[in-house]
Scaffold this motif. Structure first.
Motif, short mmCIF file in Angstrom:
data_model
loop_
_atom_site.label_atom_id
_atom_site.label_comp_id
_atom_site.label_asym_id
_atom_site.label_seq_id
_atom_site.Cartn_x
_atom_site.Cartn_y
_atom_site.Cartn_z
N UNK A 58 -1.21 14.48 2.78
CA UNK A 58 -1.75 13.20 3.24
C UNK A 58 -0.76 12.11 2.87
N UNK A 59 -0.37 11.30 3.88
CA UNK A 59 0.65 10.27 3.63
C UNK A 59 0.27 8.88 4.11
N UNK A 60 -0.94 8.70 4.66
CA UNK A 60 -1.35 7.36 5.03
C UNK A 60 -2.10 7.30 6.34
N UNK A 61 -2.50 6.07 6.73
CA UNK A 61 -3.35 5.87 7.89
C UNK A 61 -2.70 5.08 9.02
N UNK A 62 -1.45 4.67 8.86
CA UNK A 62 -0.77 4.04 9.98
C UNK A 62 -0.43 5.11 11.01
N UNK A 63 -0.06 4.70 12.21
CA UNK A 63 0.24 5.68 13.25
C UNK A 63 1.33 6.66 12.81
N UNK A 113 0.84 -1.20 0.00
CA UNK A 113 0.00 0.00 0.00
C UNK A 113 0.87 1.24 0.00
N UNK A 114 0.21 2.38 -0.20
CA UNK A 114 0.92 3.65 -0.15
C UNK A 114 1.43 3.98 1.23
N UNK A 115 0.61 3.70 2.25
CA UNK A 115 1.04 3.96 3.63
C UNK A 115 2.28 3.14 3.97
N UNK A 116 2.31 1.87 3.56
CA UNK A 116 3.48 1.03 3.82
C UNK A 116 4.70 1.54 3.05
N UNK A 127 7.85 7.21 -3.44
CA UNK A 127 6.91 6.14 -3.10
C UNK A 127 5.81 6.05 -4.14
N UNK A 128 5.39 4.82 -4.42
CA UNK A 128 4.35 4.53 -5.40
C UNK A 128 3.34 3.56 -4.79
N UNK A 129 2.14 3.53 -5.35
CA UNK A 129 1.13 2.53 -4.98
C UNK A 129 -0.02 2.69 -5.97
N UNK A 130 -1.24 2.80 -5.48
CA UNK A 130 -2.47 3.04 -6.24
C UNK A 130 -2.45 2.45 -7.65
N UNK A 179 2.52 -1.57 -3.23
CA UNK A 179 3.20 -0.32 -2.92
C UNK A 179 4.68 -0.49 -3.23
N UNK A 180 5.36 0.59 -3.44
CA UNK A 180 6.80 0.51 -3.72
C UNK A 180 7.48 1.75 -3.18
N UNK A 181 8.65 1.55 -2.59
CA UNK A 181 9.52 2.66 -2.23
C UNK A 181 10.82 2.46 -3.00
N UNK A 182 11.24 3.50 -3.68
CA UNK A 182 12.48 3.43 -4.47
C UNK A 182 13.42 4.54 -4.01
N UNK A 183 14.71 4.22 -3.99
CA UNK A 183 15.68 5.19 -3.49
C UNK A 183 17.01 5.06 -4.21
#
Length: 394
Positions: A136-141, A102-105, A246-249, A258-262
């Motif tokens: 807006x960046x997600x719903x996790x804590x 997901x995007x949040x992850x 970060x990618x998702x959707x 979801x994906x995080x690239x760096x």
């Protein structure tokens, strides 16, 4: 027991639901259980990037499901490696990719990369992350805390993680940087915050400044990525090179991914981060199929034609109904109409559903449009015909 009763009795009521029961989708048209059709200008909040029932995507998923749906990340996963290569090549950046669900992850992963960078790359610990108001960046804590909207920071879920601050503008970011700042996290177009793009020049100036200070630039492209703004990434459109994206959707076309690239590929070591489901056979096969559909449309200029046509329709609405809407906002196929009041916004969205066209709500009284990237001109025409009918009585 009907569907609404079943939902209310057994599903936690965390959404204000509409109880239209969709049973089929073709392209950008949805059909409910009564046979009524709806033009889908929402695409599952920007997820169904290739529309509903896309033959390339469904064929790829069916074929993969016959063989392997999932194994653990303790073994190499061929479509995961192929999708990582494809994303990197399309981005034009020299990066490595971690897959989540997901995007949040993905944003959690980005924050972890930034925190370890701040721990290992300096003589003293850097950990603070600056974000922007209306973000807006997600719903996790953690990603709720990173979100620059106080309405999300209710006492119900406190205490929240430390190390986040929110600035009103890009110019305020410079003043907020101190010797504990490790990263700035931004959306180039604030989606939930009102489909509000930032100016290209101010983003380029910020990126150059952060690079000179060895502070990471994290760009949240959960909503803007995968051709939503016309280019593969909004970062490409803005002509910057972030440290983390970060990618998702839209990447999975409806399958959770979801994906995080760096570009800091050496930061995370074995055991630093993980995901049971992230990047499994099904989700990464979906991602490859989505890109197989969308990249040729980009190369042939069809995506550009679609976004120009869609924008023209929005401009016609603003011109004709300037008593309802202040202006058109957004980029590409991430668009909005800024209503003159919250009441107008609410009535527009409600009336649209009745007339068989699905639109979304966003901040700053914005009626949001996130159609599939593959939406046809006929579907756009029909959707705006219904949209105009929905608003004509307001």
């Amino acid at each position: 027991m009907n569907l609404e009763e079943q939902d209310k009795q057994y599903v936690l009521q965390t959404y204000t639901r509409d109880y239209t029961n969709f049973v089929k989708g073709v392209g950008s048209t949805l059909y409910d259980d009564k046979g009524k059709d709806y033009i889908d200008f929402a695409s599952g909040i920007g997820v169904n990037s290739v529309g509903h029932g896309n033959e390339t995507l469904t064929a790829a998923l069916c074929e993969q499901a016959k063989n392997i749906i999932h194994i653990s990340n303790l073994q190499v996963i061929e479509p995961q490696a192929k999708l990582a290569q494809k994303i990197v090549e399309l981005s034009g950046y020299d990066m490595g990719v971690f897959f989540a669900n997901s995007g949040a992850e993905a944003n959690e992963g980005a924050i972890k990369i930034a925190r370890k960078y701040g721990e290992t790359k300096f003589d003293y610990k850097r950990f603070k992350v600056i974000t922007l108001e209306h973000s807006f960046h997600g719903r996790t804590i953690t990603t709720v805390k990173a979100t620059g909207q106080e309405s999300f920071h209710t006492p119900n879920f406190s205490p929240y993680p430390d190390g986040f601050s929110y600035e009103k503008s890009i110019e305020d970011v410079y003043k907020a940087i101190d010797d504990e700042t490790v990263a700035v996290l931004i959306e180039l177009v604030q989606g939930e915050g009102g489909v509000q793009p930032f100016e290209k020049e101010e983003i380029q100036k910020l990126a150059a400044h952060l690079k000179s200070e060895a502070i990471l630039l994290i760009v949240d492209e959960v909503q803007t990525g995968v051709y939503r703004t016309g280019e593969f990434l909004a970062s490409n459109l803005y002509e910057i090179e972030p440290d983390i994206i970060t990618l998702a959707k839209g990447l999975g076309g409806g399958v959770p991914i979801g994906a995080v690239m760096t570009k800091h590929k050496e930061i995370l070591s074995a055991g630093d981060h993980g995901s049971t489901f992230g990047g499994n056979y099904l989700s990464t096969t979906a991602g490859l199929a989505v890109l197989d559909v969308l990249h040729p449309l980009y190369d042939n200029g069809i995506i550009d034609e679609t976004l120009v046509y869609f924008s023209q329709k929005l401009q016609e609405i603003v011109s004709k109904y300037n008593h309802l809407f202040e202006k058109e906002v957004g980029l590409g196929l991430m668009r909005g109409l800024r209503a003159k009041s919250a009441d107008i916004q609410g009535n527009v969205i409600k009336n649209c559903m009745s007339e068989g066209v699905i639109v979304l709500k966003a901040g700053r009284n914005t009626v949001r449009f996130l159609p599939s990237i593959t939406i046809s001109k006929n579907e756009i025409d029909e959707g705006f015909k219904r949209f105009e009918k929905a608003i004509s009585s307001l």
